[in-house]
Design a protein around this motif. Structure first.
Motif, PDB file in Angstrom:
ATOM      1  N   ASN A 155       0.680  -1.314  -0.105  1.00  0.00           N
ATOM      2  CA  ASN A 155      -0.101  -0.024  -0.080  1.00  0.00           C
ATOM      3  C   ASN A 155       0.985   1.120   0.156  1.00  0.00           C
ATOM      4  O   ASN A 155       2.035   1.062   0.067  1.00  0.00           O
ATOM      5  CB  ASN A 155      -0.963  -0.184   1.197  1.00  0.00           C
ATOM      6  CG  ASN A 155      -0.249  -0.131   2.501  1.00  0.00           C
ATOM      7  OD1 ASN A 155       0.859   0.270   2.781  1.00  0.00           O
ATOM      8  ND2 ASN A 155      -0.572  -1.112   3.267  1.00  0.00           N
ATOM      9  N   GLU A 163       1.255   3.651   2.352  1.00  0.00           N
ATOM     10  CA  GLU A 163       2.265   3.987   3.392  1.00  0.00           C
ATOM     11  C   GLU A 163       3.555   3.117   3.184  1.00  0.00           C
ATOM     12  O   GLU A 163       4.704   3.357   3.553  1.00  0.00           O
ATOM     13  CB  GLU A 163       1.465   3.433   4.575  1.00  0.00           C
ATOM     14  CG  GLU A 163       1.689   4.139   5.787  1.00  0.00           C
ATOM     15  CD  GLU A 163       1.039   3.490   7.030  1.00  0.00           C
ATOM     16  OE1 GLU A 163      -0.148   2.921   6.922  1.00  0.00           O
ATOM     17  OE2 GLU A 163       1.528   3.581   8.159  1.00  0.00           O
ATOM     18  N   LYS A 164       3.455   1.764   2.877  1.00  0.00           N
ATOM     19  CA  LYS A 164       4.318   0.890   2.979  1.00  0.00           C
ATOM     20  C   LYS A 164       5.425   1.304   1.702  1.00  0.00           C
ATOM     21  O   LYS A 164       6.608   0.907   1.911  1.00  0.00           O
ATOM     22  CB  LYS A 164       3.953  -0.597   2.625  1.00  0.00           C
ATOM     23  CG  LYS A 164       3.627  -1.189   4.076  1.00  0.00           C
ATOM     24  CD  LYS A 164       2.936  -2.574   3.917  1.00  0.00           C
ATOM     25  CE  LYS A 164       2.503  -3.143   5.010  1.00  0.00           C
ATOM     26  NZ  LYS A 164       3.240  -3.213   6.455  1.00  0.00           N
TER      27      LYS A 164
END
Lengths: 133, 278, 121
Positions: C105, C107-108
């Motif tokens: 995602n 964020e990652k």
């Protein structure tokens, strides 16, 4: 049951319309999400092939039934230059255009039935079928 | 063959109307069904026969209902078909006492009609059974393929039992979805409980691992038994740079190290030293 | 024709593909991104495809091209949010994204960029 529909492939926008329509029919036929994605991807590849190599064509989208199984059948036809060496065109990485050479061979792996008829100067007809599980 | 003489037909219609209670009672005995259930079918049949177009849709609908409920309750298909033929018997008993040629012709016509309906019941029964089997197979697939979180950011899929292509596909799709849902970047596919792996299953495993990578997660396969290792090598399946570990514990340790939870390298000699101590 | 917006946060460019793109839009995005990387001196590019329902060879090639192009312009590319069905289809299609970095995602993806850059430092 949705009636068969003939769609033109004359522009990039048509390729998008074909994808969206095929998705709708695949959902209606109860294909799993993965199978929907596979058949829509194959439709996208084959529609683009018709556009890029033959300057356009048409696709017939129809539903098929075999006992309890239901599925989607797509027939892409064009009146382009045709494919001189069908066997070679089906190998990975072979490409006469600017693609990655996965259009035909890759699409074949995404569907359950794949049939290609072509001869130089005679155009190309590709018929693919994807069945629900 | 068409034996459809109006006189005979009318005679049967008359019989069905005059002796309704008696026929249903007799029918219920042979069919081992409740009289209520049969009355409904009986009345639908009567109105179907009386109608000019002889539309059997209602009768078929009721019979389909009957066969489906019987299929679910574990009756045999013969029992179910016999339930239909029971009416033929009951009518025959009446016809016997009144053996005029018209009545006999009528009975033959009626008998053909009931045979058709009997076959229809049989077919519906078989379809219903098949549906039950498919449902159960799906339930079994769901049951037999858990995806569990064994650490924050690490999922495990312990596979037990024979893997066929369909099951492998289901598990793998479930695993990939779980990666998205949990945001786990590591997964361990443990095949300790799998007795054999064929080319197709191995291909599915490999494809899943490549797909997981495309999504941004890493998978480790653990619990490959010696026979399976042997058959994978013999089949010429390339595992490439996919990490495989002997046990689930090794795979977990690997995933923990990769995700930065474990920072110390395991000492390779530790076990040997301990063995000497003991 | 749809034009995909390019967002800038610090020295990272974020592209979120929200619609079924036609081929011309894909090519335009490719050009726009290359220009944006140079203009903003971006060090990272994140392409979010979490709502993309299919990735065919054309879009796949775009992802690989963008990654290659940004690498030449000294930026790292991360493709985030690929759906399981899309990933399975890409594998079956036989498409190789040419070593494009991926993350589950957004964020990652940002964390991965940080990690790659601190490792390179």
């Amino acid at each position: 049951m949705t009636a068969a529909r003939e769609m033109p492939i004359a522009s990039n926008g048509d390729v998008v319309l074909v994808r969206q329509y095929v998705r709708g029919v695949a959902v209606e036929m109860g294909l799993s999400l993965v199978d929907q994605t596979k058949v829509v991807t194959a439709a996208s590849e084959l529609a683009r092939n018709a556009l890029v190599y033959a300057g356009g064509g048409a696709v017939r989208v129809e539903t098929v039934e075999n006992g309890r199984r239901r599925g989607v059948r797509l027939t892409f036809s064009d009146e382009g230059p045709g494919i001189p060496d069908v066997d070679r065109a089906m190998t990975d990485g072979w490409s006469s255009g600017t693609g990655l050479g996965l259009g035909l061979s890759g699409s074949r792996r995404l569907v359950d039935e794949f049939d290609l008829e072509s001869a130089p100067g005679k155009g190309t007809v590709v018929t693919v079928t994807k069945w629900g599980r | 063959m068409s034996v459809d003489l109006p006189a005979g037909r009318r005679r049967i219609e008359q019989l069905l109307a005059d002796h309704q209670d008696q026929l249903i009672k007799r029918w219920a005995q042979t069919a081992k069904a409740s009289a209520d259930e049969l009355t409904e079918i009986y009345e639908a049949l009567r109105s179907a026969i009386a109608g000019d177009d002889r539309d059997l849709t209602d009768v078929r609908g009721l019979l389909a209902e009957l066969s489906r409920s019987r299929a679910r309750r574990g009756f045999t298909p013969s029992d179910t078909a016999r339930a239909v033929f029971g009416l033929k018997e009951a009518v025959y008993e009446l016809v016997e006492t009144d053996a005029t040629p018209d009545t006999m012709r009528g009975f033959i016509w009626f008998s053909l009609l009931m045979d058709d309906l009997g076959l229809f019941t049989f077919e519906t029964f078989a379809t219903a059974r098949e549906k039950i089997i498919i449902e159960q197979t799906e339930q079994l697939l769901e049951l037999s393929t858990p995806v569990v979180a064994i650490w924050e950011g690490i999922l495990a899929v312990p596979l037990v039992g024979t893997l066929d292509s369909a099951r492998t596909q289901v598990v793998m799709e479930k695993l990939l979805q779980a990666l998205v849902d949990t945001g786990a970047e590591h997964a361990v596919i443990d095949i300790t409980g799998v007795p054999a792996v064929d080319t197709q299953v191995a291909q599915h495993l490999l494809k899943t691992i490549v797909a997981a990578r495309l999504m941004g997660a890493e998978c480790v396969i653990s619990g490959i038994r010696p026979q399976i290792a042997h058959s994978i090598v013999t089949l010429g399946i390339e595992f490439g740079d996919i990490v495989t570990k002997a046990t689930l514990a090794d795979a977990l340790a690997h995933a923990l190290r990769r995700s930065g939870v474990l920072t110390t390298e395991r000492k390779a000699t530790r076990i040997a030293i301990r063995a000497e101590d003991a | 024709m749809e034009r995909v917006p390019i967002l800038k946060i610090g020295d990272i460019l974020i592209v979120s593909i929200q619609v079924d793109l036609e081929d011309q839009s894909v090519l335009t995005l490719q050009e726009d991104l290359a220009e944006a990387v140079v203009k903003h001196a971006a060090r990272g590019v994140i392409i979010d495809i979490s709502v993309v329902e299919i990735v065919d060879s054309f879009i796949g090639r775009m992802l690989a091209t963008i990654a290659g192009m940004s690498r030449m312009l000294d930026a790292q590319t991360v493709v985030v949010g690929m759906r399981p069905a899309v990933a399975i289809t890409l594998v079956e299609l036989g498409l190789n994204l040419g070593g494009v970095r991926t993350a589950l995602n957004l964020e990652k993806g940002i964390a991965l960029l940080d990690h790659v850059r601190s490792a390179a430092r």
